[in-house]
Scaffold this active site. Structure first.
Site, PDB file in Angstrom:
ATOM      1  N   CYS A 267      85.695  23.829  16.185  1.00 44.72           N
ATOM      2  CA  CYS A 267      84.772  24.924  15.866  1.00 44.72           C
ATOM      3  C   CYS A 267      83.345  24.407  15.948  1.00 44.72           C
ATOM      4  O   CYS A 267      82.998  23.418  15.334  1.00 44.72           O
ATOM      5  CB  CYS A 267      85.048  25.468  14.468  1.00 44.72           C
ATOM      6  SG  CYS A 267      83.860  26.713  13.929  1.00 44.72           S
TER       7      CYS A 267
ATOM      8  N   GLU B 159      94.088  27.242  18.325  1.00 43.98           N
ATOM      9  CA  GLU B 159      94.279  26.867  16.914  1.00 43.98           C
ATOM     10  C   GLU B 159      92.987  26.313  16.358  1.00 43.98           C
ATOM     11  O   GLU B 159      92.253  25.605  17.052  1.00 43.98           O
ATOM     12  CB  GLU B 159      95.404  25.828  16.814  1.00 43.98           C
ATOM     13  CG  GLU B 159      95.775  25.405  15.408  1.00 43.98           C
ATOM     14  CD  GLU B 159      94.975  24.206  14.901  1.00 43.98           C
ATOM     15  OE1 GLU B 159      95.065  23.914  13.691  1.00 43.98           O
ATOM     16  OE2 GLU B 159      94.260  23.575  15.707  1.00 43.98           O
TER      17      GLU B 159
ATOM     18  N   ARG C  39      98.255  23.504   4.067  1.00 38.23           N
ATOM     19  CA  ARG C  39      97.365  23.339   5.221  1.00 38.23           C
ATOM     20  C   ARG C  39      97.278  24.673   5.957  1.00 38.23           C
ATOM     21  O   ARG C  39      98.171  25.032   6.733  1.00 38.23           O
ATOM     22  CB  ARG C  39      97.897  22.238   6.147  1.00 38.23           C
ATOM     23  CG  ARG C  39      96.931  21.838   7.265  1.00 38.23           C
ATOM     24  CD  ARG C  39      97.555  20.783   8.167  1.00 38.23           C
ATOM     25  NE  ARG C  39      96.586  20.229   9.091  1.00 38.23           N
ATOM     26  CZ  ARG C  39      95.849  19.160   8.866  1.00 38.23           C
ATOM     27  NH1 ARG C  39      95.966  18.509   7.717  1.00 38.23           N
ATOM     28  NH2 ARG C  39      94.991  18.706   9.761  1.00 38.23           N
TER      29      ARG C  39
ATOM     30  N   ARG D  88      95.759  27.138   8.698  1.00 34.77           N
ATOM     31  CA  ARG D  88      95.082  27.114   9.991  1.00 34.77           C
ATOM     32  C   ARG D  88      95.211  28.483  10.645  1.00 34.77           C
ATOM     33  O   ARG D  88      96.235  29.157  10.502  1.00 34.77           O
ATOM     34  CB  ARG D  88      95.685  26.045  10.914  1.00 34.77           C
ATOM     35  CG  ARG D  88      95.430  24.604  10.454  1.00 34.77           C
ATOM     36  CD  ARG D  88      93.953  24.273  10.551  1.00 34.77           C
ATOM     37  NE  ARG D  88      93.648  22.894  10.220  1.00 34.77           N
ATOM     38  CZ  ARG D  88      93.320  22.452   9.017  1.00 34.77           C
ATOM     39  NH1 ARG D  88      93.309  23.309   7.994  1.00 34.77           N
ATOM     40  NH2 ARG D  88      93.021  21.195   8.805  1.00 34.77           N
TER      41      ARG D  88
END
Length: 424
Positions: free
Chosen positions: A143, A190, A234, A236
């Site tokens: 990102c 992702e 986690r 995502r």
């Protein structure tokens, strides 16, 4: 394209073809090819021939393997996303990863990246036309901030592709330009969950505008927590797109309600720990049935972390270390885990200092099987697993994507995989 990269192409071609075959294709003699290899002086004029030879090799391998579809692996890291799609009938025909340590781990575990298909470094300087045809694009792109600009305004200025202005200079731009040029049947992207809220949602809004409005893909997205499959919280975001409208839905995911606990990935001290030849005694001493002592925190570091946590607790902050037991689900493993291990520290008993997870345990925490080789230092291994994906999540997303990919390929008069074979 640097000289070193052309030399890499030559070395990859030599894994598949003889020096005589390469010489004939390049219009040179064997002595010249031998000199290129020795002197690392492969000229630009040979680049197109070498690429075509590698693409031909990949096409042949695809035909022989009878793979259901082909995919490319961008920002590949150590190949976590790839593993999910291979498990459901896909074959990788192109890989890009810039980090040298990650490339080492990737090559060790995916040897086809050396001789069956092209494995490049930085995708930013790579021409989209040189990317081979493929059915699915996979990308765990980082990102990066980018500004928002009105697509309609740019169109009024005669700019045909608004994403060139809204996203150029970011790594998402490189994903977009390849999708635009190659038009794969589907893609999977992702990223971290915070992509949704970055810049008050503007970043993600721009990504959707590019994928939906400009590239004209049917796009779906969902935040998935890895703790359904491994003992790690986690989250995502997974973004899936299809070239045509489909009945794909993330509602088809099979997410176990009760995931495993940390005990499932820890080295076993009861004598049942598997002996892994590629690990040896690096992480675990099979004779003493103990994790190697280097993973236990030093007295100095443990004292520092406790004092740091006390300081922030007194100030009303939530900062501190994450102490876990075999019955726990851990915090998110980060790429900085090698520094002090503070987000996941395993308690070792009363009066004992806690320890970090070993790199093998981190591999298991991310869902990598024990045959996954860890050829790099502990520091690099922690970084790689902290930056990777939870592999079983990718398996599950690939499972629900694959039927739609196959259906679109069957409907397509000239699907990408057929095009590749016809051109061979």
């Amino acid at each position: 394209m640097t000289m070193a990269t052309r030399h890499d192409l030559l070395l990859q071609a030599l894994q598949v073809y003889s020096q005589g075959e390469i010489a004939a294709r390049c219009g040179k003699d064997v002595r010249t090819i031998r000199r290129w290899k020795t002197d690392q002086s492969c000229p630009r004029i040979a680049e197109a021939a070498l690429r075509e030879m590698l693409h031909t090799s990949a096409r042949k391998a695809l035909a022989e393997s009878r793979a259901d579809f082909q995919f490319i692996d961008l920002f590949a890291g150590i190949g976590g996303i790839r593993r999910g799609f291979e498990a459901h009938g896909g074959q990788c025909v192109f890989t890009s990863e810039w980090n040298e340590f990650s490339k080492k781990t990737y090559r060790q575990n995916h040897p086809d990246a050396d001789h069956v298909h092209e494995f490049i470094g930085d995708i930013v300087s790579f021409a989209e036309d040189a990317v081979p045809p493929h059915d699915v694009l996979l990308a765990g792109f980082p990102c990066q901030p980018f500004s928002i600009a009105g697509v309609s305004k740019k169109n009024s200025l005669g700019r045909p592709h608004g994403f060139e202005c809204t996203t150029q200079g970011t790594l998402f731009y490189d994903v977009a330009r390849i999708i635009d040029a190659k038009r794969p049947v589907a893609f999977l992207l992702e990223n971290v969950k915070n992509l949704l809220s970055h810049d008050k949602g503007n970043t993600f809004r721009t990504i959707l505008e590019v994928l939906r409005d400009e590239l004209k893909y049917d796009v779906h997205y969902k935040v998935i927590d890895g703790q359904h499959f491994t003992p790690q919280h986690r989250e995502r975001i997974v973004i899936v797109g299809f070239r045509e409208e489909t009945e794909f839905s993330f509602d088809d995911l099979r997410l176990p309600a009760n995931g495993p606990h940390l005990a499932s990935i820890l080295h076993r001290t009861d004598g049942s720990e598997p002996v892994l030849p590629h690990d040896g005694e690096r992480f675990f001493d099979p004779v003493r049935r103990k994790v190697q002592p280097k993973y236990t925190l030093t007295p100095k570091l443990w004292a520092y972390l406790q004092a740091y946590a006390d300081k922030h607790r007194a100030a009303g902050n939530g900062f501190g270390f994450g102490l876990v037991t075999p019955a726990s689900v851990t915090r998110t493993l980060s790429a900085r885990y090698h520094k002090d291990g503070s987000e996941i520290l395993l308690a070792q008993g009363e009066g004992e200092r806690p320890r970090r997870l070993t790199p093998r345990e981190c591999a298991r925490l991310m869902g990598f099987p024990d045959d996954f080789v860890i050829p790099v230092s502990d520091t690099q291994a922690y970084r790689q697993f902290g930056n990777s994906v939870v592999v079983p999540v990718m398996h599950e997303v690939a499972r629900i994507m694959t039927p739609h990919v196959k259906a679109l390929l069957e409907e397509d008069r000239e699907p990408a995989s057929t095009e590749v074979l016809l051109r061979a």
